[in-house]
Design a protein around this motif. Structure first.
Motif, PDB file in Angstrom:
ATOM      1  N   VAL A 128      38.756 -35.632 -53.996  1.00 39.45           N
ATOM      2  CA  VAL A 128      37.406 -35.683 -53.422  1.00 39.45           C
ATOM      3  C   VAL A 128      36.429 -34.922 -54.330  1.00 39.45           C
ATOM      4  O   VAL A 128      35.344 -35.424 -54.654  1.00 39.45           O
ATOM      5  CB  VAL A 128      37.365 -35.110 -51.983  1.00 39.45           C
ATOM      6  N   ALA A 129      36.836 -33.735 -54.768  1.00 36.88           N
ATOM      7  CA  ALA A 129      35.992 -32.931 -55.666  1.00 36.88           C
ATOM      8  C   ALA A 129      35.687 -33.707 -56.942  1.00 36.88           C
ATOM      9  O   ALA A 129      34.538 -33.754 -57.399  1.00 36.88           O
ATOM     10  CB  ALA A 129      36.671 -31.600 -55.981  1.00 36.88           C
ATOM     11  N   LYS A 130      36.731 -34.329 -57.498  1.00 37.54           N
ATOM     12  CA  LYS A 130      36.584 -35.126 -58.728  1.00 37.54           C
ATOM     13  C   LYS A 130      35.550 -36.243 -58.531  1.00 37.54           C
ATOM     14  O   LYS A 130      34.719 -36.497 -59.400  1.00 37.54           O
ATOM     15  CB  LYS A 130      37.949 -35.723 -59.101  1.00 37.54           C
ATOM     16  N   ASN A 131      35.593 -36.884 -57.366  1.00 33.79           N
ATOM     17  CA  ASN A 131      34.636 -37.952 -57.051  1.00 33.79           C
ATOM     18  C   ASN A 131      33.205 -37.438 -56.986  1.00 33.79           C
ATOM     19  O   ASN A 131      32.256 -38.211 -57.100  1.00 33.79           O
ATOM     20  CB  ASN A 131      34.994 -38.629 -55.722  1.00 33.79           C
ATOM     21  N   HIS A 132      33.054 -36.150 -56.772  1.00 37.57           N
ATOM     22  CA  HIS A 132      31.727 -35.524 -56.736  1.00 37.57           C
ATOM     23  C   HIS A 132      31.456 -34.770 -58.038  1.00 37.57           C
ATOM     24  O   HIS A 132      30.587 -33.889 -58.069  1.00 37.57           O
ATOM     25  CB  HIS A 132      31.614 -34.600 -55.521  1.00 37.57           C
ATOM     26  N   ASP A 133      32.225 -35.100 -59.072  1.00 33.54           N
ATOM     27  CA  ASP A 133      32.069 -34.487 -60.394  1.00 33.54           C
ATOM     28  C   ASP A 133      32.227 -32.965 -60.330  1.00 33.54           C
ATOM     29  O   ASP A 133      31.484 -32.221 -60.976  1.00 33.54           O
ATOM     30  CB  ASP A 133      30.710 -34.871 -60.996  1.00 33.54           C
ATOM     31  N   ARG A 175      30.417 -21.957 -58.780  1.00 32.68           N
ATOM     32  CA  ARG A 175      29.679 -21.745 -60.021  1.00 32.68           C
ATOM     33  C   ARG A 175      29.595 -23.079 -60.736  1.00 32.68           C
ATOM     34  O   ARG A 175      30.618 -23.611 -61.172  1.00 32.68           O
ATOM     35  CB  ARG A 175      30.417 -20.752 -60.938  1.00 32.68           C
ATOM     36  N   ARG A 176      28.399 -23.619 -60.859  1.00 33.93           N
ATOM     37  CA  ARG A 176      28.205 -24.912 -61.531  1.00 33.93           C
ATOM     38  C   ARG A 176      29.167 -25.954 -60.949  1.00 33.93           C
ATOM     39  O   ARG A 176      29.075 -26.267 -59.789  1.00 33.93           O
ATOM     40  CB  ARG A 176      28.361 -24.769 -63.042  1.00 33.93           C
ATOM     41  N   ARG A 177      30.075 -26.475 -61.791  1.00 32.91           N
ATOM     42  CA  ARG A 177      30.945 -27.562 -61.318  1.00 32.91           C
ATOM     43  C   ARG A 177      32.220 -27.062 -60.646  1.00 32.91           C
ATOM     44  O   ARG A 177      33.009 -27.862 -60.135  1.00 32.91           O
ATOM     45  CB  ARG A 177      31.290 -28.498 -62.481  1.00 32.91           C
ATOM     46  N   LEU A 178      32.445 -25.765 -60.672  1.00 30.09           N
ATOM     47  CA  LEU A 178      33.658 -25.204 -60.077  1.00 30.09           C
ATOM     48  C   LEU A 178      33.394 -24.854 -58.614  1.00 30.09           C
ATOM     49  O   LEU A 178      32.591 -23.965 -58.323  1.00 30.09           O
ATOM     50  CB  LEU A 178      34.079 -23.961 -60.854  1.00 30.09           C
ATOM     51  N   VAL A 179      34.058 -25.569 -57.707  1.00 30.49           N
ATOM     52  CA  VAL A 179      33.842 -25.297 -56.282  1.00 30.49           C
ATOM     53  C   VAL A 179      34.797 -24.219 -55.803  1.00 30.49           C
ATOM     54  O   VAL A 179      36.001 -24.253 -56.072  1.00 30.49           O
ATOM     55  CB  VAL A 179      33.958 -26.564 -55.396  1.00 30.49           C
ATOM     56  N   SER A 180      34.226 -23.246 -55.127  1.00 30.97           N
ATOM     57  CA  SER A 180      35.009 -22.101 -54.666  1.00 30.97           C
ATOM     58  C   SER A 180      34.371 -21.564 -53.392  1.00 30.97           C
ATOM     59  O   SER A 180      33.148 -21.543 -53.271  1.00 30.97           O
ATOM     60  CB  SER A 180      34.996 -21.025 -55.764  1.00 30.97           C
ATOM     61  N   GLY A 181      35.214 -21.149 -52.447  1.00 26.04           N
ATOM     62  CA  GLY A 181      34.663 -20.602 -51.212  1.00 26.04           C
ATOM     63  C   GLY A 181      35.723 -20.182 -50.222  1.00 26.04           C
ATOM     64  O   GLY A 181      36.920 -20.423 -50.423  1.00 26.04           O
ATOM     65  N   ILE A 241      38.186 -29.977 -42.587  1.00 25.97           N
ATOM     66  CA  ILE A 241      38.671 -29.414 -43.851  1.00 25.97           C
ATOM     67  C   ILE A 241      37.847 -29.965 -45.022  1.00 25.97           C
ATOM     68  O   ILE A 241      37.389 -29.215 -45.887  1.00 25.97           O
ATOM     69  CB  ILE A 241      40.175 -29.706 -44.048  1.00 25.97           C
ATOM     70  N   VAL A 242      37.627 -31.273 -45.033  1.00 27.48           N
ATOM     71  CA  VAL A 242      36.891 -31.876 -46.154  1.00 27.48           C
ATOM     72  C   VAL A 242      35.393 -31.577 -46.051  1.00 27.48           C
ATOM     73  O   VAL A 242      34.694 -31.480 -47.057  1.00 27.48           O
ATOM     74  CB  VAL A 242      37.194 -33.390 -46.286  1.00 27.48           C
ATOM     75  N   HIS A 243      34.907 -31.370 -44.826  1.00 30.82           N
ATOM     76  CA  HIS A 243      33.505 -30.982 -44.603  1.00 30.82           C
ATOM     77  C   HIS A 243      33.184 -29.693 -45.377  1.00 30.82           C
ATOM     78  O   HIS A 243      32.141 -29.598 -46.020  1.00 30.82           O
ATOM     79  CB  HIS A 243      33.275 -30.763 -43.098  1.00 30.82           C
ATOM     80  N   LEU A 295      30.622 -27.266 -50.398  1.00 37.57           N
ATOM     81  CA  LEU A 295      30.749 -26.589 -51.695  1.00 37.57           C
ATOM     82  C   LEU A 295      30.313 -27.510 -52.840  1.00 37.57           C
ATOM     83  O   LEU A 295      29.924 -27.031 -53.902  1.00 37.57           O
ATOM     84  CB  LEU A 295      32.185 -26.107 -51.922  1.00 37.57           C
ATOM     85  N   CYS A 296      30.392 -28.824 -52.597  1.00 35.53           N
ATOM     86  CA  CYS A 296      29.949 -29.800 -53.595  1.00 35.53           C
ATOM     87  C   CYS A 296      28.434 -30.022 -53.523  1.00 35.53           C
ATOM     88  O   CYS A 296      27.888 -30.859 -54.235  1.00 35.53           O
ATOM     89  CB  CYS A 296      30.665 -31.139 -53.391  1.00 35.53           C
ATOM     90  N   GLY A 297      27.773 -29.294 -52.641  1.00 32.38           N
ATOM     91  CA  GLY A 297      26.312 -29.358 -52.577  1.00 32.38           C
ATOM     92  C   GLY A 297      25.745 -30.322 -51.553  1.00 32.38           C
ATOM     93  O   GLY A 297      24.554 -30.609 -51.550  1.00 32.38           O
ATOM     94  N   ILE A 298      26.608 -30.819 -50.650  1.00 31.45           N
ATOM     95  CA  ILE A 298      26.122 -31.738 -49.614  1.00 31.45           C
ATOM     96  C   ILE A 298      25.801 -30.932 -48.356  1.00 31.45           C
ATOM     97  O   ILE A 298      26.639 -30.204 -47.845  1.00 31.45           O
ATOM     98  CB  ILE A 298      27.159 -32.837 -49.330  1.00 31.45           C
ATOM     99  N   ASN A 299      24.564 -31.063 -47.882  1.00 32.43           N
ATOM    100  CA  ASN A 299      24.119 -30.296 -46.712  1.00 32.43           C
ATOM    101  C   ASN A 299      24.087 -31.171 -45.470  1.00 32.43           C
ATOM    102  O   ASN A 299      24.185 -32.393 -45.556  1.00 32.43           O
ATOM    103  CB  ASN A 299      22.749 -29.687 -46.998  1.00 32.43           C
ATOM    104  N   ASP A 300      23.925 -30.528 -44.315  1.00 32.00           N
ATOM    105  CA  ASP A 300      23.893 -31.308 -43.073  1.00 32.00           C
ATOM    106  C   ASP A 300      22.869 -30.766 -42.084  1.00 32.00           C
ATOM    107  O   ASP A 300      22.863 -31.145 -40.930  1.00 32.00           O
ATOM    108  CB  ASP A 300      25.289 -31.345 -42.435  1.00 32.00           C
TER     109      ASP A 300
END
Length: 147
Positions: A30-35, A74-80, A108-110, A115-120
């Motif tokens: 999923v992360a890969k699909n969001h670059d 940080r940039r393209r690295l998703v962490s949280g 879980i994917v939400h 972290l991939c920058g998608i808000n709700d």
């Protein structure tokens, strides 16, 4: 070998019966699909009491919720750190008339999608988030061969 970038713990609840290695593989796809790439991600399963404490202490929100995401990306690295109340997930699932495990995977994917920058929270954003969640759940099914 367990994925060493995604960590799972339980605080006051039993660990849900998930194939964690497979879930980790799915989240990386999923992360890969969001670059994006997965950095250290901590999922903490808990109860309503714990998530309420976290919500009040860190966000000044006095209410129950299914997930709270702390974003250290940080940039393209998703962490949280993601706190997930299994109690709220279960009550939401029964309220929506959906399967508990499906709702849990959605939550879980939400967290990852946040972290991939998608808000709700903003205008129309909830629908966009749901679209991405649904896409990710379809990917889950494809990866597990349940076409």
């Amino acid at each position: 070998n367990m994925n060493q970038r995604i960590f799972w713990t339980a605080d006051g609840v039993d660990m849900p019966p998930l194939d964690y290695e497979f879930i980790a593989h799915w989240l990386e796809e999923v992360a890969k699909n969001h670059d994006r790439m997965v950095g250290p991600m901590n999922y903490i399963f808990c109860d309503d009491k714990k998530i309420l404490e976290v919500n009040i202490e860190f966000l000044n929100h006095d209410y129950f919720t299914d997930i709270i995401t702390f974003d250290y990306s940080r940039r393209r690295l998703v962490s949280g750190d993601m706190y997930i109340s299994l109690e709220t997930v279960a009550s939401n699932a029964s309220g929506l008339g959906v399967d508990y495990m499906t709702e849990l995977k959605r939550v879980i994917v939400h967290g990852l999608l946040h972290l991939c920058g998608i808000n709700d929270k903003g205008e129309g954003e909830r629908e966009i988030m749901e679209m991405h969640e649904n896409e990710a759940l379809l990917l889950f099914n494809r990866l597990s061969g349940q076409l």
